[in-house]
Design a protein around this motif. Structure first.
Motif, PDB file in Angstrom:
ATOM      1  N   GLY A   1       0.517  -8.895   7.925  1.00 45.76           N
ATOM      2  CA  GLY A   1       0.378  -7.538   7.412  1.00 45.76           C
ATOM      3  C   GLY A   1       0.675  -6.530   8.491  1.00 45.76           C
ATOM      4  O   GLY A   1       0.479  -6.811   9.675  1.00 45.76           O
ATOM      5  N   GLN A   2       1.164  -5.366   8.078  1.00 46.06           N
ATOM      6  CA  GLN A   2       1.492  -4.296   9.022  1.00 46.06           C
ATOM      7  C   GLN A   2       1.339  -2.945   8.345  1.00 46.06           C
ATOM      8  O   GLN A   2       1.598  -2.802   7.152  1.00 46.06           O
ATOM      9  CB  GLN A   2       2.936  -4.418   9.510  1.00 46.06           C
ATOM     10  N   ALA A   3       0.960  -1.953   9.127  1.00 48.96           N
ATOM     11  CA  ALA A   3       1.006  -0.565   8.671  1.00 48.96           C
ATOM     12  C   ALA A   3       2.399  -0.032   8.989  1.00 48.96           C
ATOM     13  O   ALA A   3       3.046  -0.493   9.935  1.00 48.96           O
ATOM     14  CB  ALA A   3      -0.058   0.264   9.393  1.00 48.96           C
ATOM     15  N   LEU A   4       2.868   0.907   8.189  1.00 45.97           N
ATOM     16  CA  LEU A   4       4.200   1.479   8.392  1.00 45.97           C
ATOM     17  C   LEU A   4       4.115   2.982   8.610  1.00 45.97           C
ATOM     18  O   LEU A   4       3.268   3.656   8.033  1.00 45.97           O
ATOM     19  CB  LEU A   4       5.088   1.203   7.168  1.00 45.97           C
TER      20      LEU A   4
ATOM     21  N   ASP B   1       6.598   8.036  -3.110  1.00 47.99           N
ATOM     22  CA  ASP B   1       6.473   6.595  -3.149  1.00 47.99           C
ATOM     23  C   ASP B   1       6.747   5.950  -1.786  1.00 47.99           C
ATOM     24  O   ASP B   1       7.418   4.942  -1.702  1.00 47.99           O
ATOM     25  CB  ASP B   1       7.401   6.010  -4.222  1.00 47.99           C
ATOM     26  N   LEU B   2       6.215   6.542  -0.732  1.00 44.46           N
ATOM     27  CA  LEU B   2       6.320   5.933   0.590  1.00 44.46           C
ATOM     28  C   LEU B   2       5.369   4.751   0.687  1.00 44.46           C
ATOM     29  O   LEU B   2       4.262   4.780   0.153  1.00 44.46           O
ATOM     30  CB  LEU B   2       5.940   6.950   1.667  1.00 44.46           C
ATOM     31  N   ILE B   3       5.789   3.716   1.356  1.00 51.66           N
ATOM     32  CA  ILE B   3       4.940   2.544   1.546  1.00 51.66           C
ATOM     33  C   ILE B   3       4.176   2.708   2.861  1.00 51.66           C
ATOM     34  O   ILE B   3       4.773   2.883   3.913  1.00 51.66           O
ATOM     35  CB  ILE B   3       5.770   1.256   1.523  1.00 51.66           C
TER      36      ILE B   3
ATOM     37  N   LYS C   1       0.866  -1.181   0.000  1.00 55.84           N
ATOM     38  CA  LYS C   1       0.000   0.000   0.000  1.00 55.84           C
ATOM     39  C   LYS C   1       0.904   1.233   0.000  1.00 55.84           C
ATOM     40  O   LYS C   1       1.694   1.413   0.904  1.00 55.84           O
ATOM     41  CB  LYS C   1      -0.897   0.021   1.233  1.00 55.84           C
ATOM     42  N   HIS C   2       0.769   2.041  -1.010  1.00 55.36           N
ATOM     43  CA  HIS C   2       1.594   3.235  -1.143  1.00 55.36           C
ATOM     44  C   HIS C   2       0.842   4.465  -0.649  1.00 55.36           C
ATOM     45  O   HIS C   2      -0.376   4.546  -0.746  1.00 55.36           O
ATOM     46  CB  HIS C   2       1.992   3.440  -2.603  1.00 55.36           C
ATOM     47  N   TYR C   3       1.588   5.445  -0.135  1.00 54.95           N
ATOM     48  CA  TYR C   3       0.986   6.685   0.339  1.00 54.95           C
ATOM     49  C   TYR C   3       0.485   7.562  -0.794  1.00 54.95           C
ATOM     50  O   TYR C   3      -0.216   8.515  -0.566  1.00 54.95           O
ATOM     51  CB  TYR C   3       1.993   7.504   1.161  1.00 54.95           C
ATOM     52  N   ARG C   4       0.852   7.233  -2.032  1.00 53.19           N
ATOM     53  CA  ARG C   4       0.455   8.130  -3.121  1.00 53.19           C
ATOM     54  C   ARG C   4      -1.046   8.158  -3.310  1.00 53.19           C
ATOM     55  O   ARG C   4      -1.571   9.035  -3.962  1.00 53.19           O
ATOM     56  CB  ARG C   4       1.181   7.782  -4.400  1.00 53.19           C
ATOM     57  N   GLY C   5      -1.746   7.194  -2.766  1.00 59.45           N
ATOM     58  CA  GLY C   5      -3.199   7.255  -2.710  1.00 59.45           C
ATOM     59  C   GLY C   5      -3.908   6.943  -4.005  1.00 59.45           C
ATOM     60  O   GLY C   5      -3.453   6.145  -4.801  1.00 59.45           O
ATOM     61  N   ALA C   6      -5.031   7.611  -4.199  1.00 60.52           N
ATOM     62  CA  ALA C   6      -5.950   7.290  -5.280  1.00 60.52           C
ATOM     63  C   ALA C   6      -5.710   8.142  -6.512  1.00 60.52           C
ATOM     64  O   ALA C   6      -5.207   9.254  -6.418  1.00 60.52           O
ATOM     65  CB  ALA C   6      -7.379   7.500  -4.788  1.00 60.52           C
ATOM     66  N   PRO C   7      -6.088   7.601  -7.666  1.00 62.34           N
ATOM     67  CA  PRO C   7      -6.032   8.430  -8.864  1.00 62.34           C
ATOM     68  C   PRO C   7      -7.159   9.454  -8.822  1.00 62.34           C
ATOM     69  O   PRO C   7      -8.263   9.127  -8.418  1.00 62.34           O
ATOM     70  CB  PRO C   7      -6.236   7.428 -10.002  1.00 62.34           C
ATOM     71  N   ALA C   8      -6.899  10.678  -9.201  1.00 56.76           N
ATOM     72  CA  ALA C   8      -7.960  11.694  -9.238  1.00 56.76           C
ATOM     73  C   ALA C   8      -8.903  11.342 -10.373  1.00 56.76           C
ATOM     74  O   ALA C   8      -8.479  10.792 -11.374  1.00 56.76           O
ATOM     75  CB  ALA C   8      -7.339  13.066  -9.436  1.00 56.76           C
ATOM     76  N   PRO C   9     -10.165  11.607 -10.295  1.00 56.90           N
ATOM     77  CA  PRO C   9     -10.880  12.251  -9.195  1.00 56.90           C
ATOM     78  C   PRO C   9     -11.587  11.279  -8.263  1.00 56.90           C
ATOM     79  O   PRO C   9     -12.514  11.674  -7.575  1.00 56.90           O
ATOM     80  CB  PRO C   9     -11.874  13.124  -9.937  1.00 56.90           C
ATOM     81  N   ALA C  10     -11.201  10.006  -8.238  1.00 60.67           N
ATOM     82  CA  ALA C  10     -11.929   8.995  -7.457  1.00 60.67           C
ATOM     83  C   ALA C  10     -12.170   9.436  -6.020  1.00 60.67           C
ATOM     84  O   ALA C  10     -13.292   9.639  -5.611  1.00 60.67           O
ATOM     85  CB  ALA C  10     -11.183   7.669  -7.494  1.00 60.67           C
ATOM     86  N   ASN C  11     -11.131   9.541  -5.240  1.00 64.01           N
ATOM     87  CA  ASN C  11     -11.239   9.993  -3.847  1.00 64.01           C
ATOM     88  C   ASN C  11      -9.820  10.269  -3.394  1.00 64.01           C
ATOM     89  O   ASN C  11      -9.241   9.509  -2.634  1.00 64.01           O
ATOM     90  CB  ASN C  11     -11.908   8.936  -2.970  1.00 64.01           C
TER      91      ASN C  11
ATOM     92  N   HIS D   1      -9.974   3.763  -4.016  1.00 63.05           N
ATOM     93  CA  HIS D   1      -9.425   3.301  -5.307  1.00 63.05           C
ATOM     94  C   HIS D   1      -7.909   3.412  -5.328  1.00 63.05           C
ATOM     95  O   HIS D   1      -7.322   3.742  -6.354  1.00 63.05           O
ATOM     96  CB  HIS D   1     -10.006   4.109  -6.480  1.00 63.05           C
ATOM     97  N   GLU D   2      -7.264   3.126  -4.200  1.00 64.39           N
ATOM     98  CA  GLU D   2      -5.814   3.276  -4.139  1.00 64.39           C
ATOM     99  C   GLU D   2      -5.112   2.224  -4.975  1.00 64.39           C
ATOM    100  O   GLU D   2      -5.601   1.108  -5.132  1.00 64.39           O
ATOM    101  CB  GLU D   2      -5.307   3.227  -2.704  1.00 64.39           C
ATOM    102  N   TRP D   3      -3.964   2.589  -5.507  1.00 65.22           N
ATOM    103  CA  TRP D   3      -3.132   1.639  -6.225  1.00 65.22           C
ATOM    104  C   TRP D   3      -2.439   0.744  -5.215  1.00 65.22           C
ATOM    105  O   TRP D   3      -1.881   1.228  -4.231  1.00 65.22           O
ATOM    106  CB  TRP D   3      -2.073   2.357  -7.049  1.00 65.22           C
ATOM    107  N   LEU D   4      -2.489  -0.549  -5.442  1.00 63.73           N
ATOM    108  CA  LEU D   4      -1.745  -1.508  -4.630  1.00 63.73           C
ATOM    109  C   LEU D   4      -0.750  -2.198  -5.544  1.00 63.73           C
ATOM    110  O   LEU D   4      -1.084  -2.587  -6.659  1.00 63.73           O
ATOM    111  CB  LEU D   4      -2.676  -2.556  -4.009  1.00 63.73           C
ATOM    112  N   GLU D   5       0.454  -2.341  -5.058  1.00 60.70           N
ATOM    113  CA  GLU D   5       1.464  -3.072  -5.820  1.00 60.70           C
ATOM    114  C   GLU D   5       1.355  -4.545  -5.431  1.00 60.70           C
ATOM    115  O   GLU D   5       1.405  -4.887  -4.255  1.00 60.70           O
ATOM    116  CB  GLU D   5       2.848  -2.526  -5.501  1.00 60.70           C
TER     117      GLU D   5
END
Length: 135
Positions: free
Chosen positions: A53-56, A83-85, A8-18, A118-122
Protein backbone atom coordinates in the motif's frame (compact mmCIF):
# COMPACT_ATOMS: atom_id res chain seq x y z
CA UNK A 1 -6.89 -16.48 -1.87
CA UNK A 2 -7.85 -13.56 -4.09
CA UNK A 3 -6.13 -10.21 -4.42
CA UNK A 4 -8.09 -6.97 -4.28
CA UNK A 5 -7.08 -3.36 -4.78
CA UNK A 6 -8.55 -0.80 -2.39
CA UNK A 7 -8.45 2.69 -3.90
CA UNK A 8 -8.79 5.67 -1.58
CA UNK A 9 -10.20 8.66 -3.42
CA UNK A 10 -9.75 12.31 -2.44
CA UNK A 11 -13.47 12.92 -2.84
CA UNK A 12 -13.82 11.93 0.79
CA UNK A 13 -16.95 11.23 2.77
CA UNK A 14 -20.60 11.54 1.90
CA UNK A 15 -22.19 14.51 3.67
CA UNK A 16 -23.03 14.88 6.50
CA UNK A 17 -20.92 12.03 7.96
CA UNK A 18 -17.58 13.85 8.25
CA UNK A 19 -16.92 15.68 5.02
CA UNK A 20 -14.24 18.11 6.21
CA UNK A 21 -11.47 18.00 3.55
CA UNK A 22 -8.11 16.70 4.74
CA UNK A 23 -6.41 20.02 3.96
CA UNK A 24 -8.55 21.51 6.75
CA UNK A 25 -7.61 18.91 9.38
CA UNK A 26 -5.24 19.72 12.22
CA UNK A 27 -1.79 18.11 12.27
CA UNK A 28 -3.03 15.88 15.13
CA UNK A 29 -6.03 14.72 13.05
CA UNK A 30 -3.77 13.90 10.11
CA UNK A 31 -1.42 11.98 12.42
CA UNK A 32 -4.34 10.02 13.91
CA UNK A 33 -5.59 9.16 10.41
CA UNK A 34 -2.16 7.99 9.27
CA UNK A 35 -1.69 5.98 12.48
CA UNK A 36 -5.03 4.23 11.86
CA UNK A 37 -3.89 3.34 8.35
CA UNK A 38 -0.53 2.04 9.59
CA UNK A 39 -2.14 0.01 12.39
CA UNK A 40 -4.65 -1.46 9.92
CA UNK A 41 -1.85 -2.52 7.56
CA UNK A 42 0.22 -3.96 10.43
CA UNK A 43 -2.72 -6.07 11.61
CA UNK A 44 -3.24 -7.41 8.09
CA UNK A 45 0.48 -8.18 7.80
CA UNK A 46 0.13 -10.45 10.85
CA UNK A 47 -2.78 -12.34 9.25
CA UNK A 48 -1.01 -12.57 5.88
CA UNK A 49 -3.71 -10.46 4.17
CA UNK A 50 -1.61 -7.34 3.47
CA UNK A 51 0.34 -7.22 0.21
CA UNK A 52 1.30 -3.55 -0.23
CA UNK A 53 0.00 0.00 0.00
CA UNK A 54 1.05 3.58 -0.64
CA UNK A 55 -0.26 7.10 -0.26
CA UNK A 56 -0.17 9.23 -3.42
CA UNK A 57 0.43 12.95 -3.97
CA UNK A 58 -2.46 14.88 -5.53
CA UNK A 59 -0.33 15.95 -8.51
CA UNK A 60 -0.37 13.83 -11.63
CA UNK A 61 -0.68 13.80 -15.40
CA UNK A 62 -2.22 11.65 -18.10
CA UNK A 63 0.32 10.26 -20.58
CA UNK A 64 -0.25 8.47 -23.87
CA UNK A 65 1.63 7.25 -26.93
CA UNK A 66 1.40 9.67 -29.89
CA UNK A 67 2.92 7.69 -32.71
CA UNK A 68 6.27 6.49 -33.97
CA UNK A 69 9.04 9.05 -33.49
CA UNK A 70 6.83 11.44 -31.51
CA UNK A 71 7.19 12.23 -27.80
CA UNK A 72 4.47 11.02 -25.47
CA UNK A 73 1.50 13.36 -25.07
CA UNK A 74 0.79 14.62 -21.57
CA UNK A 75 -2.20 16.39 -20.14
CA UNK A 76 -2.39 17.62 -16.56
CA UNK A 77 -1.83 18.17 -13.70
CA UNK A 78 -5.36 17.44 -12.50
CA UNK A 79 -5.46 18.78 -8.96
CA UNK A 80 -8.92 20.22 -9.62
CA UNK A 81 -10.53 16.90 -10.49
CA UNK A 82 -12.98 15.27 -8.10
CA UNK A 83 -11.60 11.79 -8.65
CA UNK A 84 -7.98 11.97 -7.52
CA UNK A 85 -6.65 8.80 -5.94
CA UNK A 86 -5.23 9.43 -2.46
CA UNK A 87 -3.65 6.03 -2.09
CA UNK A 88 -4.07 2.32 -2.52
CA UNK A 89 -3.75 -0.94 -0.66
CA UNK A 90 -3.56 -4.48 -2.00
CA UNK A 91 -5.02 -7.24 0.12
CA UNK A 92 -5.00 -10.99 -0.40
CA UNK A 93 -8.07 -12.55 1.21
CA UNK A 94 -10.15 -15.73 1.18
CA UNK A 95 -13.32 -14.19 -0.19
CA UNK A 96 -15.06 -11.16 -1.64
CA UNK A 97 -16.99 -10.89 1.64
CA UNK A 98 -13.73 -10.57 3.58
CA UNK A 99 -12.53 -7.88 1.15
CA UNK A 100 -15.77 -5.93 1.69
CA UNK A 101 -15.41 -6.33 5.46
CA UNK A 102 -11.87 -4.93 5.41
CA UNK A 103 -12.80 -2.08 3.05
CA UNK A 104 -15.62 -1.11 5.42
CA UNK A 105 -13.23 -1.09 8.34
CA UNK A 106 -10.70 1.01 6.46
CA UNK A 107 -13.49 3.47 5.58
CA UNK A 108 -13.85 4.19 9.30
CA UNK A 109 -10.42 5.87 9.52
CA UNK A 110 -10.67 9.00 11.67
CA UNK A 111 -10.86 12.47 10.19
CA UNK A 112 -11.82 15.89 11.53
CA UNK A 113 -12.67 15.76 15.23
CA UNK A 114 -11.40 12.17 15.41
CA UNK A 115 -14.68 10.89 13.97
CA UNK A 116 -14.81 8.22 11.23
CA UNK A 117 -14.77 9.77 7.77
CA UNK A 118 -16.95 7.12 6.11
CA UNK A 119 -14.92 7.58 2.93
CA UNK A 120 -15.81 5.69 -0.21
CA UNK A 121 -13.24 3.07 -1.13
CA UNK A 122 -13.17 1.48 -4.54
CA UNK A 123 -12.76 -2.29 -4.24
CA UNK A 124 -11.38 -3.96 -7.38
CA UNK A 125 -10.45 -7.62 -7.79
CA UNK A 126 -7.27 -8.44 -9.68
CA UNK A 127 -7.96 -9.84 -13.11
CA UNK A 128 -7.27 -13.53 -13.12
CA UNK A 129 -6.28 -15.64 -16.09
CA UNK A 130 -9.17 -17.38 -17.83
CA UNK A 131 -9.25 -21.13 -17.41
CA UNK A 132 -7.20 -23.01 -19.96
CA UNK A 133 -8.85 -25.70 -22.02
CA UNK A 134 -6.82 -28.77 -22.80
CA UNK A 135 -7.92 -31.47 -25.24
Amino acid sequence: MAKYLLLKHYRGAPAPANDVPMDQWTPEEISAHMQYMNDFAARLEKTGEFVDGQALAPEGAWVRYDGEGRPPVTDGPFAETKDLIAGWMIIDVDSYERAVELAGELSAAPGAGGKPIHEWLELRPFLTAPPTITE
